[in-house]
Design an enzyme around this catalytic site. Structure first.
Site, PDB file in Angstrom:
ATOM      1  CG  HIS A 136      -1.884   1.104   1.293  1.00 24.20           C
ATOM      2  ND1 HIS A 136      -3.170   1.012   0.812  1.00 24.20           N
ATOM      3  CD2 HIS A 136      -1.768   2.368   1.783  1.00 24.20           C
ATOM      4  CE1 HIS A 136      -3.800   2.161   1.011  1.00 24.20           C
ATOM      5  NE2 HIS A 136      -2.971   2.995   1.601  1.00 24.20           N
ATOM      6  CD  GLU A 137       2.096   3.876   3.530  1.00 22.79           C
ATOM      7  OE1 GLU A 137       2.731   4.940   3.536  1.00 22.79           O
ATOM      8  OE2 GLU A 137       0.856   3.826   3.537  1.00 22.79           O
ATOM      9  CG  HIS A 197      -0.109   6.014  -0.825  1.00 17.43           C
ATOM     10  ND1 HIS A 197      -1.217   6.614  -1.382  1.00 17.43           N
ATOM     11  CD2 HIS A 197      -0.542   5.423   0.317  1.00 17.43           C
ATOM     12  CE1 HIS A 197      -2.276   6.382  -0.605  1.00 17.43           C
ATOM     13  NE2 HIS A 197      -1.894   5.656   0.416  1.00 17.43           N
TER      14      HIS A 197
END
Length: 234
Positions: free
Chosen positions: A104-105, A108
């Protein structure tokens, strides 16, 4: 913001962060963070090549660190510098949960969400489309906004929340990355359930959730993504 400037600020802040924070002494956990990170990095590279978008990470030099901290947090800077905080590991529970966080990070960063957040805030504060130029003479203010946009933590300024559009995109890309890497995207549902529960009734939400607004729709959105995402799982 020019991506070259984001990369330069990334390297400076990353090095400063490592000087000011202690690396984890938990050899097993450190090894797991690096192993999961490296697998997801290879998955990102494979996915972007398949999309003809490998230029997005041509200057990336991946690094994965676990730091000693009671904050439930994790982030990825432009350039592939990833840091996980020890306190988030019990919420992750296993390698699949950790892959949810790191995927997820990293998503981003790949999608340039930090750059968008910083650019938006600069325009708001400077009141002009020429905000980037106005902030060239304010390095401390620019750095504070950048740190907040990346999600470094309370010590680095006010946290800037991602938009729902950013979140959905990061959820989808992160799940694709972890699936290609060989992890189970279905673990995202219990992970986000545990993350929501970790805040407790009436308590301040973890740093990780202060940059990632979570509501009752998130898990449902992930459920709708899973059939498509699972196609990437080997």
């Amino acid at each position: 913001m020019p991506e070259s400037e984001m990369m330069a600020m990334s390297l400076t802040s990353y090095n400063d962060f490592l000087k000011e924070n202690k690396l984890s002494a938990n050899a097993i956990a450190v090894r797991q963070v690096k192993e999961v990170g490296e697998k997801i990095a290879r998955a990102v590279e494979s996915y972007l090549v398949s999309q003809g978008m490998e230029a997005l990470i041509k200057d990336y030099k991946w690094e994965f660190n676990l730091v000693q901290s009671k904050e439930v947090n994790a982030w990825c800077m432009p350039g592939g510098k990833v840091v996980v905080y020890e306190a988030i590991l019990p919420v992750c529970k296993n390698a699949d949960g950790l892959a949810v966080v790191m995927g997820h990070e990293i998503a981003h960063a790949i999608a340039r969400h930090g750059n968008e957040r910083m650019s938006q805030q600069m325009v708001v504060q400077a009141g002009s489309a020429a905000a980037a130029y106005a902030f060239k003479d304010k390095p401390q203010q620019t750095q504070a906004l950048w740190s907040a946009a990346i999600g470094l933590g309370a010590n680095y300024g006010i946290m800037l929340p991602f938009s729902r559009k950013h979140e959905l995109e990061a959820d989808k890309l992160g799940l694709i990355f972890m699936a290609i890497a060989g992890y189970n995207p279905e673990e995202a549902i219990p992970f986000w359930t545990r993350m929501a529960a970790s805040a407790g009734s009436g308590q301040k939400p973890p740093e990780f959730m202060s940059t990632h607004p979570s509501d009752e729709h998130r898990i449902e959105e992930i459920r709708t993504l899973l059939p498509e995402v699972m196609k990437y799982k080997k």
